[in-house]
Design an enzyme around this catalytic site. Sequence first.
Site, mmCIF file in Angstrom:
data_model
loop_
_atom_site.group_PDB
_atom_site.id
_atom_site.type_symbol
_atom_site.label_atom_id
_atom_site.label_comp_id
_atom_site.label_asym_id
_atom_site.label_seq_id
_atom_site.Cartn_x
_atom_site.Cartn_y
_atom_site.Cartn_z
ATOM 1 N N GLU A 64 0.822 -1.209 0.000
ATOM 2 C CA GLU A 64 0.000 0.000 0.000
ATOM 3 C C GLU A 64 0.857 1.261 0.000
ATOM 4 O OE1 GLU A 64 -2.785 0.589 3.275
ATOM 5 O OE2 GLU A 64 -3.697 2.225 2.165
ATOM 6 N N ASP A 104 -0.824 -5.071 2.843
ATOM 7 C CA ASP A 104 -1.251 -3.858 3.544
ATOM 8 C C ASP A 104 -0.600 -3.906 4.925
ATOM 9 O OD1 ASP A 104 -2.374 -1.706 4.726
ATOM 10 O OD2 ASP A 104 -4.408 -2.118 4.042
ATOM 11 N N ILE A 124 -0.680 -1.901 7.548
ATOM 12 C CA ILE A 124 -1.642 -1.657 8.630
ATOM 13 C C ILE A 124 -3.007 -1.454 7.966
ATOM 14 C CG2 ILE A 124 -2.341 -0.180 10.553
ATOM 15 C CD1 ILE A 124 0.524 0.521 11.092
ATOM 16 N N ASP A 125 -3.835 -2.469 8.017
ATOM 17 C CA ASP A 125 -5.187 -2.331 7.472
ATOM 18 C C ASP A 125 -6.094 -1.942 8.633
ATOM 19 O OD1 ASP A 125 -7.152 -2.446 5.412
ATOM 20 O OD2 ASP A 125 -7.905 -4.263 6.349
ATOM 21 N N THR A 135 -6.113 1.738 9.331
ATOM 22 C CA THR A 135 -5.267 2.823 9.857
ATOM 23 C C THR A 135 -6.093 3.792 10.713
ATOM 24 O OG1 THR A 135 -3.818 2.607 7.944
ATOM 25 C CG2 THR A 135 -3.614 4.633 9.201
ATOM 26 N N ASP A 148 -5.784 -4.658 0.343
ATOM 27 C CA ASP A 148 -6.807 -4.793 1.393
ATOM 28 C C ASP A 148 -7.481 -6.170 1.336
ATOM 29 O OD1 ASP A 148 -6.761 -2.045 2.364
ATOM 30 O OD2 ASP A 148 -7.764 -1.472 0.507
HETATM 31 C C1 LIP Z 1 -8.976 0.724 4.710
HETATM 32 C C2 LIP Z 1 -9.908 -0.451 4.755
HETATM 33 C C3 LIP Z 1 -11.265 0.038 5.234
HETATM 34 C C4 LIP Z 1 -11.812 0.746 4.070
HETATM 35 C C5 LIP Z 1 -10.927 1.842 3.584
HETATM 36 C C6 LIP Z 1 -9.456 1.484 3.506
HETATM 37 P P1 LIP Z 1 -6.383 1.172 5.254
HETATM 38 O O1 LIP Z 1 -7.611 0.343 4.555
HETATM 39 O O2 LIP Z 1 -9.559 -1.602 5.179
HETATM 40 O O3 LIP Z 1 -12.139 -1.009 5.545
HETATM 41 O O4 LIP Z 1 -13.088 1.228 4.339
HETATM 42 O O5 LIP Z 1 -11.410 2.223 2.311
HETATM 43 O O6 LIP Z 1 -9.117 0.807 2.329
HETATM 44 O O7 LIP Z 1 -6.310 2.474 4.545
HETATM 45 O O8 LIP Z 1 -6.709 1.313 6.687
HETATM 46 O O9 LIP Z 1 -5.192 0.324 4.999
#
Ligand code: LIP
Length: 326
Positions: A79, A99, A101-102, A104, A246
């Site tokens: 990412e 990713d 940290i998914d 964030t 993601d």
């Molecule tokens: C996020 C997701 C979240 C989604 C956001 C974004 P990040 O990833 O997992 O569920 O709604 O659009 O993609 O930015 O925290 O890695």
Amino acid sequence: MAVCDLTPQDFSKLLEFTKDLARSAGELIRRGSTAILQEGNVDEKKNSVDLVTEWDVKVEELVRSEIAKSWPDFSFIGEESYSAGERPPLTEKPTFCVDPIDGTTNFVHGFPFVCISLGLIYKKQPVMGVIYNPFLDQMYYGLKGQGAFVVLPSSPQPIPLPLAKPRPLLSLSQALLGVEWGSDRSASVMTRKSASFVRLAGDGKEIKDAKMAHSIRSMGSAALNYGCVAQGSLDIYWEIGCWPWDVCAGIVIAQEAGCYVTGSREFFLSHRDEDPPQFKDWDELIWGRKYIVIRAIADTPTEKGRDAQRRIVGDFYNSVEEWDAI
Ligand code: LIP
């Protein structure tokens, strides 16, 4: 080893390597959480709800360098490097899709639904996924053809997914749905999204064609949504706007847990009769930015579980509106 010829032994090694890597990254994420909650150094990407921290970058750097040491011929899509402008072409080569940290937004608020999501794409198809939430110490993983599992702090032995024998799901009205608010808050998207939520949750006696699903949840992590559908705790997760990192790991784990995974309404309709693992168009699905997954459903005397999954996804797509992801 020719780069495009991974053996079953390679995959077992890769899975163990990736699980260990997820735990090391998890330690760094936990450290980052303490620092972020004290110092609050948060940056914005495309707008004030699209967040990134130095820890997203640090975790991606750690993961990338460990992969390069052990699997130097593999490609890498992450990412943060993608955000920084890298555009590695998706080739036949094994490619980690990460990713760091998914979730964030959850991370910066100390809301404990945060994970690292490590997917592996091989010959353009997602084949392995590891998702680790270091705050709840929960790890989901799956390898194509080998099943999906979760490791919980209460039970260090891996538990096969789904957690319980699949139950029937007769219609959307019985479903617990996962959706997300995402980072595109423009009027046109919010109007379509909220109209979709109303049709999914509203009372059909008063709202035309509304399904009155049991409820709707927004957990804030795409990868953990896939984990919850794979374990059978959410019935469906739908989102427009996510990226391959993601969803890549989650797709493998969900498929291995008997879920039906597909993309946009158009993608679903044109691939409806294929079993997902046979998809010839993985590229289109992975990069499509529109994703839906439905849990494993038991056969009933009148309908196969797979047919019920397709029928309910069709019904879902008749209830919601779509838009272009930016
Ligand atoms: C996020 C997701 C979240 C989604 C956001 C974004 P990040 O990833 O997992 O569920 O709604 O659009 O993609 O930015 O925290 O890695």
